[in-house]
Write an enzyme that holds these catalytic residues in place. Structure first.
Site, PDB file in Angstrom:
ATOM      1  N   THR A 104       2.049  12.438  -1.152  1.00  0.00           N
ATOM      2  CA  THR A 104       0.833  12.594  -0.333  1.00  0.00           C
ATOM      3  C   THR A 104       0.863  13.945   0.378  1.00  0.00           C
ATOM      4  O   THR A 104      -0.137  14.684   0.375  1.00  0.00           O
ATOM      5  CB  THR A 104       0.754  11.441   0.696  1.00  0.00           C
TER       6      THR A 104
ATOM      7  N   GLN B  93       3.113  10.230 -10.904  1.00  0.00           N
ATOM      8  CA  GLN B  93       3.494   9.126 -11.813  1.00  0.00           C
ATOM      9  C   GLN B  93       4.204   9.620 -13.071  1.00  0.00           C
ATOM     10  O   GLN B  93       4.664   8.807 -13.871  1.00  0.00           O
ATOM     11  CB  GLN B  93       2.251   8.304 -12.208  1.00  0.00           C
TER      12      GLN B  93
ATOM     13  N   SER C 279       7.222  12.777  -6.278  1.00  0.00           N
ATOM     14  CA  SER C 279       7.636  11.812  -5.261  1.00  0.00           C
ATOM     15  C   SER C 279       8.843  11.022  -5.773  1.00  0.00           C
ATOM     16  O   SER C 279       8.757  10.359  -6.812  1.00  0.00           O
ATOM     17  CB  SER C 279       6.462  10.871  -4.959  1.00  0.00           C
ATOM     18  N   ALA C 280       9.952  11.094  -5.032  1.00  0.00           N
ATOM     19  CA  ALA C 280      11.224  10.537  -5.512  1.00  0.00           C
ATOM     20  C   ALA C 280      11.204   9.021  -5.695  1.00  0.00           C
ATOM     21  O   ALA C 280      11.908   8.490  -6.560  1.00  0.00           O
ATOM     22  CB  ALA C 280      12.338  10.916  -4.533  1.00  0.00           C
TER      23      ALA C 280
ATOM     24  N   THR D   6      13.376  20.505  10.038  1.00  0.00           N
ATOM     25  CA  THR D   6      14.725  20.361   9.475  1.00  0.00           C
ATOM     26  C   THR D   6      14.676  19.476   8.234  1.00  0.00           C
ATOM     27  O   THR D   6      14.058  18.409   8.251  1.00  0.00           O
ATOM     28  CB  THR D   6      15.669  19.746  10.540  1.00  0.00           C
TER      29      THR D   6
ATOM     30  N   CYS E  39      -2.184   0.839  -2.698  1.00  0.00           N
ATOM     31  CA  CYS E  39      -3.071   1.187  -1.579  1.00  0.00           C
ATOM     32  C   CYS E  39      -4.209   0.200  -1.452  1.00  0.00           C
ATOM     33  O   CYS E  39      -4.717  -0.035  -0.386  1.00  0.00           O
ATOM     34  CB  CYS E  39      -3.663   2.562  -1.786  1.00  0.00           C
TER      35      CYS E  39
HETATM   36  N1  PLP Z   1      -0.307  10.238  -6.330  1.00  0.00           N
HETATM   37  C1  PLP Z   1      -0.137   9.198  -7.151  1.00  0.00           C
HETATM   38  C2  PLP Z   1      -0.707   9.257  -8.529  1.00  0.00           C
HETATM   39  C3  PLP Z   1       0.553   8.065  -6.721  1.00  0.00           C
HETATM   40  O1  PLP Z   1       0.701   7.030  -7.550  1.00  0.00           O
HETATM   41  C4  PLP Z   1       1.075   8.046  -5.409  1.00  0.00           C
HETATM   42  C5  PLP Z   1       1.764   6.848  -4.893  1.00  0.00           C
HETATM   43  O2  PLP Z   1       1.394   5.730  -5.169  1.00  0.00           O
HETATM   44  C6  PLP Z   1       0.901   9.178  -4.602  1.00  0.00           C
HETATM   45  C7  PLP Z   1       0.208  10.253  -5.095  1.00  0.00           C
HETATM   46  C8  PLP Z   1       1.448   9.222  -3.211  1.00  0.00           C
HETATM   47  O3  PLP Z   1       2.828   9.418  -3.248  1.00  0.00           O
HETATM   48  P1  PLP Z   1       3.727   9.050  -1.950  1.00  0.00           P
HETATM   49  O4  PLP Z   1       3.838   7.560  -1.935  1.00  0.00           O
HETATM   50  O5  PLP Z   1       5.035   9.716  -2.196  1.00  0.00           O
HETATM   51  O6  PLP Z   1       3.014   9.587  -0.785  1.00  0.00           O
END
Ligand code: PLP
Length: 388
Positions: free
Chosen positions: A72, A180, A200-201, A238, A328
């Site tokens: 995000t 993804q 995103s880890a 940090t 979400c």
């Molecule tokens: N973009 C996509 C396609 C996602 O599936 C997600 C998480 O579900 C995100 C962005 C957001 O990632 P994060 O949960 O690391 O904020």
């Protein structure tokens, strides 16, 4: 009760090796990476090793990797800075994007009065790239194109190489949400001219709250967060050393086993598709979800041919975790924006969307347990229908 986790597109469990690597950092490497003494420098080395590893994966330079708190943040950073600092006046995107892209674009539109152009997907969720090209050719405005590599709800894959080349030919910037797909697919950004991408880890057995942004060299992007000079002044604060090391270990495991994991998950996905077709007459595969080569191998998205708003809860009571959309919007009684785009009017209110998502830990026995329990719910609905 058996517990079956089939919501890996929302998040994945931490790999044991990741936990071990993180615990070791928590115990032994508490120095601040900005400190010049040995405690700080040891922590700094750990971070730089992961940066090099991420850069090698993407075939880019380590200076083009900026650690962030999540996908995000990475997406927000790129989109907001393109408008604030790079003079972008127009964003071309699609209604299939994750909320963290969609809402950011909308907010900028409302605040900054940038022009936003939406590419309308067809009923399969495909983006019309000729339409993109036409829209890019007909404008003088500096443009950012933001389109996701793979959709998190239905799994549709986009040909980002094609999009990147179209953008390059038309002098538009290209940002792709690769949350993804990072660590699940090979990526070579020395050949694909994307400008920005996100990672995103926690989508590949790493820790939550850790990610990175790929920012093409000389792009002049600025930090979303002001403060210290960390991350070459592109992300003040940090660094989360333990989380970055966790990300690195998860990436290492994913890259070392990518082909094997992919083969295993492709087998699980085809098995799920055939089991569902047999168990649920009239089941529909949303978007390109049922097509192996056009969608993520990590998930399948279906529409059950009856309305059951409590399905998530019913399966949860049997120990099964699935999603009724994306994380979400799960729990919401109305279909997500993406599902609204893809479903026909007569399907809305007459069907139940389900997303089943896998990891390399998923087994056929777990799929059998899920399908057997789903079958009970389907049969209840068939009886209800005949009684009516
Ligand atoms: N973009 C996509 C396609 C996602 O599936 C997600 C998480 O579900 C995100 C962005 C957001 O990632 P994060 O949960 O690391 O904020």
């Amino acid at each position: 009760m058996q517990k079956v986790y089939l919501d890996n597109a929302a998040t994945t469990p931490l790999a044991e090796e990741v936990i071990d690597a993180m615990v070791s950092v928590l115990k032994n490497n508490y120095g601040n990476p900005s400190s010049t003494h040995s405690f700080g420098q040891e922590a700094k080395v750990l971070i730089e090793n992961v940066r090099r590893q991420a850069a090698e994966y993407l075939h880019v330079s380590p200076a083009e990797i900026v650690f962030t708190s999540c996908g995000t943040e990475s997406n927000n950073m790129v989109i907001k800075s393109c408008v604030e600092n790079l003079g972008v006046e127009r964003i071309i995107t699609s209604p299939m994007e994750h909320k963290c892209v969609a809402e950011t674009v909308l907010e900028l539109k409302n605040k900054k009065k940038i022009e936003v152009v939406y590419l309308r997907p067809n009923k399969k969720g495909d983006i019309d790239l000729e339409d993109l090209e036409a829209k890019l050719k007909n404008s003088e405005k500096k443009t950012l194109v933001t389109l996701m590599h793979a959709n998190n709800e239905v799994g549709n894959l986009l040909d980002i190489e094609k999009v990147a080349n179209i953008c390059k030919e038309n002098e538009a910037l290209f940002h792709t949400d690769t949350v993804q797909t990072m660590a699940h697919y090979p990526m070579d950004f020395s050949k694909i001219p994307v400008d920005f991408a996100s990672c995103s880890a926690h989508k590949f057995h790493g820790p939550k709250g850790n990610g990175f942004t790929f920012i093409r060299k000389n792009s002049k992007l600025k930090s979303l967060i002001t403060g210290g000079p960390q991350e070459r002044s592109l992300r003040a604060g940090t660094e989360n050393v333990c989380g970055i090391v966790g990300l690195g270990k998860a990436l290492e495991l994913s890259l070392a086993n990518m082909e094997q994991y992919r083969n295993e998950m492709e087998e699980i996905k085809s098995y799920t598709i055939s089991s569902l077709k047999e168990a649920v007459p009239g089941i529909v595969f949303n978007g390109r979800s049922g097509e192996m080569d056009k969608s993520l191998y990590t998930l399948v998205s279906v529409l059950l041919p009856f309305e059951e708003p409590l399905i998530g809860m019913k399966l949860d009571m049997k120990g099964i975790a699935i999603s009724q959309g994306s994380a979400c919007s799960s729990g919401a009684s109305t279909p997500s924006m993406v599902m609204m785009m893809l479903l026909d009017d007569d399907q809305i209110g007459n069907g139940t969307p389900l997303r089943i998502s896998f990891s390399h830990y998923t087994t056929k026995d777990e799929i059998d347990y899920f399908v057997d329990n789903l079958k009970i719910i389907v049969e209840e609905h068939l009886i209800e229908k005949t009684e009516c």
